[in-house]
Design an enzyme around this catalytic site. Structure first.
Site, PDB file in Angstrom:
ATOM      1  CB  ILE A 321      -0.892   0.092   1.101  1.00 44.46           C
ATOM      2  CG1 ILE A 321      -0.288   0.074   2.570  1.00 44.46           C
ATOM      3  CG2 ILE A 321      -2.193  -0.934   1.063  1.00 44.46           C
ATOM      4  CD1 ILE A 321      -1.317   0.091   3.711  1.00 44.46           C
ATOM      5  CD  GLU A 322      -2.005   4.194  -1.094  1.00 44.19           C
ATOM      6  OE1 GLU A 322      -3.338   4.946  -1.295  1.00 44.19           O
ATOM      7  OE2 GLU A 322      -2.032   2.982  -1.450  1.00 44.19           O
ATOM      8  CG  HIS A 323      -0.442   4.564   3.996  1.00 45.13           C
ATOM      9  ND1 HIS A 323      -1.126   5.755   4.440  1.00 45.13           N
ATOM     10  CD2 HIS A 323      -1.405   4.273   3.154  1.00 45.13           C
ATOM     11  CE1 HIS A 323      -2.193   6.263   3.789  1.00 45.13           C
ATOM     12  NE2 HIS A 323      -2.471   5.166   2.863  1.00 45.13           N
TER      13      HIS A 323
END
Length: 519
Positions: A321-323
């Site tokens: 995920i982009e986090h």
């Protein structure tokens, strides 16, 4: 290192002056400098100052109710807001829609890289990310309302190829959170679910002569935090506020399985109930390939990882995920942004660099609207501002895209071993023209991306001529069920396949359906 100023949140925000540019760290309810936001909102309510600020935030910051940026949703406080995602603070989105301040929406990954550019003294970044989407100045330039008139994005050409140039936004005050600080201001994030962009943001403020204010849960003696665990060196931090009551997330005191300090057993996860969402996720999961690096979006799309686990395929895949997390199980709902049992956690700017470099093999993302060209909108519906978040960064650079969602809004369906039956039709999500282009079919065709649109009733593919129907669910009639729920009549493949009947039962799917796994 010298001792840092340990202060109250009320005293800390007194350094914010009229017309300053402030940047707020955190994502959703993670790593949000809550006490500083509360104090700033209170100071403005009581004194009317500071006024006419510029606010910059990469991710949504809040709980969709009363926290985060909701403290700052006050007319007069801001002259301009540049946000990557808006839905976590609905009052801020409403003020933007009402033209209370200049409002912009830029891709989250681009915004994170702008912090890095500011830290390095560069004027901006040049990237293909955003071309032919609403952030392209030939469309909307990321402007969300009539008050936003200044161009923050320009089209440029290098070696005959088009790119977008995004201008750096100098930061006067950075507001961040870390789980621990020593007395010299060195910040550690051992109990945070990710690292996000704290380092880049603090460096950006330092490079432009600004200040960084940090909220921490725990204050320890200088040198107690291991140098490898320091995420923001104390020389970048100007004041520290101690808040021992701040949780890991608004909804969560602390979960060590989000930090890698414990493993969440498979039995602890909730079962994926059978229904429309599961049917969509099952059909989407048939596109999985062994060894693939995935990005999995919020909502229906995150069901693909659940299906992979149910089917015994999870160990062959690397979800991200982009986090900043690799190789775990994305948290759901408002906890999205964390990942259970992650194998690696990086700062989110590094993850976005990976995404921009075409590192993702397959991206599973949601959609609000799809038009006949194949453009997708997730960022704005009528006057409701949602924001792109990392969607553009991911969607434009993944090798293969599988958009996942229901065919129509609020349609009533019955699922059975015979397939799908529509009890009542819904409002079209496949429309003649999307309200806003968050994913550009034109760019995708130029880039050679493979793009599918998976619903419970049909599967479509993006082609050079537009959206083409390729599969239809058993029990569904094209003329009486599909066409009335579309805003346009799609191209129809010469041979329309029937979606596998096994998708519509509660049993495990037979391995033969997973063609990329030798089925």
């Amino acid at each position: 290192m010298p001792m840092k100023r340990i202060t109250t949140s009320e005293e800390a925000v007194n350094c914010i002056q009229d017309c300053h540019t402030i940047a707020v760290g955190g994502a959703s309810g993670y790593a949000v400098p809550e006490k500083l936001l509360e104090a700033l909102g209170k100071r403005f309510r009581e004194t009317g100052h500071p006024r006419d600020l510029t606010l910059v935030h990469v991710f949504g910051v809040g709980n969709q109710c009363d926290k985060g940026l909701e403290h700052l949703a006050q007319p007069g406080l801001f002259r301009r807001v540049v946000g990557g995602h808006w839905s976590m603070a609905p009052s801020m989105a409403r003020l933007a829609a009402e033209d209370v301040f200049e409002a912009y929406n830029l891709p989250a990954g681009v915004m994170e890289h702008l912090y890095g550019a500011a830290a390095a003294g560069r004027p901006g970044i040049t990237t293909p990310v955003g071309l032919h989407t609403f952030v392209d100045p030939r469309l909307e330039g990321g402007k969300l309302n009539s008050r936003a008139t200044e161009d923050l994005v320009e089209v440029t050409v290098c070696d005959g190829e088009e790119y977008l140039f995004y201008k750096v936004i100098p930061i006067d005050i950075a507001l961040i959170h870390a789980s621990e600080s020593d007395t010299a201001g060195n910040l550690g994030m051992s109990q945070n679910a990710g690292f996000w962009h704290n380092t880049d943001l603090a460096q950006a403020a330092k490079a432009t002569g600004g200040s960084t204010l940090a909220v921490t849960c725990k204050l320890v003696d200088s040198g107690v935090i291991h140098p490898r665990d320091v995420r923001v060196p104390g020389c970048f931090v100007d004041a520290v506020v101690v808040d021992p009551d701040q949780k890991q997330h608004y909804e969560l005191d602390f979960d060590p399985t989000l930090t890698g300090d414990a493993v969440k057993a498979e039995s602890e996860f909730r079962d994926f109930p059978f229904g429309v969402r599961k049917v969509i996720a099952r059909r989407a999961a048939l596109e999985l390939t062994p060894g693939a690096i995935l990005n999995v979006g919020f909502g229906v799309a995150d069901g693909v990882v659940k299906i992979a686990r149910e089917q015994g395929l999870a160990d062959t895949l690397t979800p991200t995920i982009e986090h900043g997390q690799f190789g775990g199980i994305p948290a759901e709902g408002l906890l999205f942004g964390g990942m259970y049992n992650a194998r690696a956690i990086l700062g989110s700017p590094h993850m976005f660099s990976f995404y921009h470099g075409c590192g993702v093999d397959q991206a599973y993302l949601g959609f609000l609207q799809v038009d006949r060209e194949g453009n997708v909108n997730v960022s704005k519906l009528a006057s409701s501002i949602i924001g792109t978040g990392g969607f553009i960064d991911i969607a434009q650079r993944a090798r293969k895209l599988i958009f996942c969602g229901s065919l129509a809004v609020r349609a009533e369906t019955e699922l059975s071993s015979g397939g799908v039956r529509f009890v009542n039709h819904g409002r079209p999500k496949f429309v003649e023209k999307v309200d806003q282009i968050t994913f550009s079919a034109r760019f995708a065709r130029q880039s050679g991306q493979e793009v599918l649109y998976v619903t419970e009733a049909a599967v479509f593919r993006m082609t050079d001529d537009g959206v083409r129907l390729e599969e239809i669910a058993p029990g569904v009639d094209f003329d009486t069920d599909i066409v009335p729920q579309l805003g346009f009549k799609p191209i129809v493949a010469e041979t329309v396949r029937t979606m596998p009947l096994e998708l519509f039962t509660g049993d495990l799917l037979p391995r033969r359906l997973f063609s990329h796994y030798g089925g």
